[in-house]
Design a protein around this motif. Sequence first.
Motif, PDB file in Angstrom:
ATOM      1  N   TRP A  16       0.813  -1.202   0.000  1.00 17.58           N
ATOM      2  CA  TRP A  16       0.000   0.000   0.000  1.00 17.58           C
ATOM      3  C   TRP A  16       0.852   1.259   0.000  1.00 17.58           C
ATOM      4  N   LYS A  19       1.733   1.880  -3.627  1.00 14.51           N
ATOM      5  CA  LYS A  19       0.550   2.352  -4.343  1.00 14.51           C
ATOM      6  C   LYS A  19       0.237   3.797  -3.997  1.00 14.51           C
ATOM      7  N   LEU A  20       0.422   4.156  -2.723  1.00 15.35           N
ATOM      8  CA  LEU A  20       0.170   5.528  -2.300  1.00 15.35           C
ATOM      9  C   LEU A  20       1.162   6.479  -2.945  1.00 15.35           C
ATOM     10  N   PHE A  24       0.354   9.474  -5.594  1.00 15.55           N
ATOM     11  CA  PHE A  24       0.825  10.840  -5.367  1.00 15.55           C
ATOM     12  C   PHE A  24       1.616  11.350  -6.566  1.00 15.55           C
TER      13      PHE A  24
END
Length: 269
Positions: A16, A19-20, A24
Amino acid sequence: MENTIKAAYENAPKTWIYKLLLAFAIACVLAWSSSTVVISNATGNGLEVAGNILSGIFHPDTKLLFNFTTSGVAYLLLETLCIAFLGTIVGAVISVPLSFLSAPNLMPRPIALIGRFAIAAIRTIPAFIYGLMFIRVTGPGPFAGLLTMSLCSIGMVSKNFIESIEDLDKRILESLDAAGCTTFQKIRYGILPQLFPDFMSTLIYRFDMNLRDATVLGLVGAGGIGAPLIFAMSAYRWNEVGSILLGLILLVLIIEWISAKIRTKLTRG
């Protein structure tokens, strides 16, 4: 069982964070890209012009629409159709040998790389630029549009042809070879039946694209209906614009219907 699933879930890699970070980064790129877009103020009569165009489509100039001379919509549409059709055919004829020479599963890698580089170079230049170049060479007229459509077709058609050639089932060729078939028989019964549906589907799709591109090329004098369209718009003759656009819409719808029938026939055999 539940404990095993829970343990597998807990031991799974935690992605995660990546993915974050990716989300961004995409947001930053979108923000930076949107900062370069400047929305200009519409002219005072912009809505009026749009309304006149729509009014022209619903109230076309019937004299121009049903004029069967060389200055009528029917003849100009036929000229545009011929430019797109002949351009597709000429491009396909050139693309077939070029595709076989560029297929790495049939040719040595150096030859295939040279062919692929030539195809990529052809695809790099837009059709509009090709049109301007050929108009300088041959002068304005349908022949310049034909040469432009032919050259533009080579890039896309060759690329799709190569993908179809790379997917050839060589086991069929090996079976024909074991049966003692000649080279012509292997091409006739082993290669052409596999390639024909994909080749025809590609040509139909390219013809649809050429039909639209031929209309745009008319704006620079490469024949077709584009030049009368831009002249009518420049002179604010919206009824003539409506006649030309209505003819284009009907032509595209007819071609789409015929193309769908042919694709269905190719798919079902």
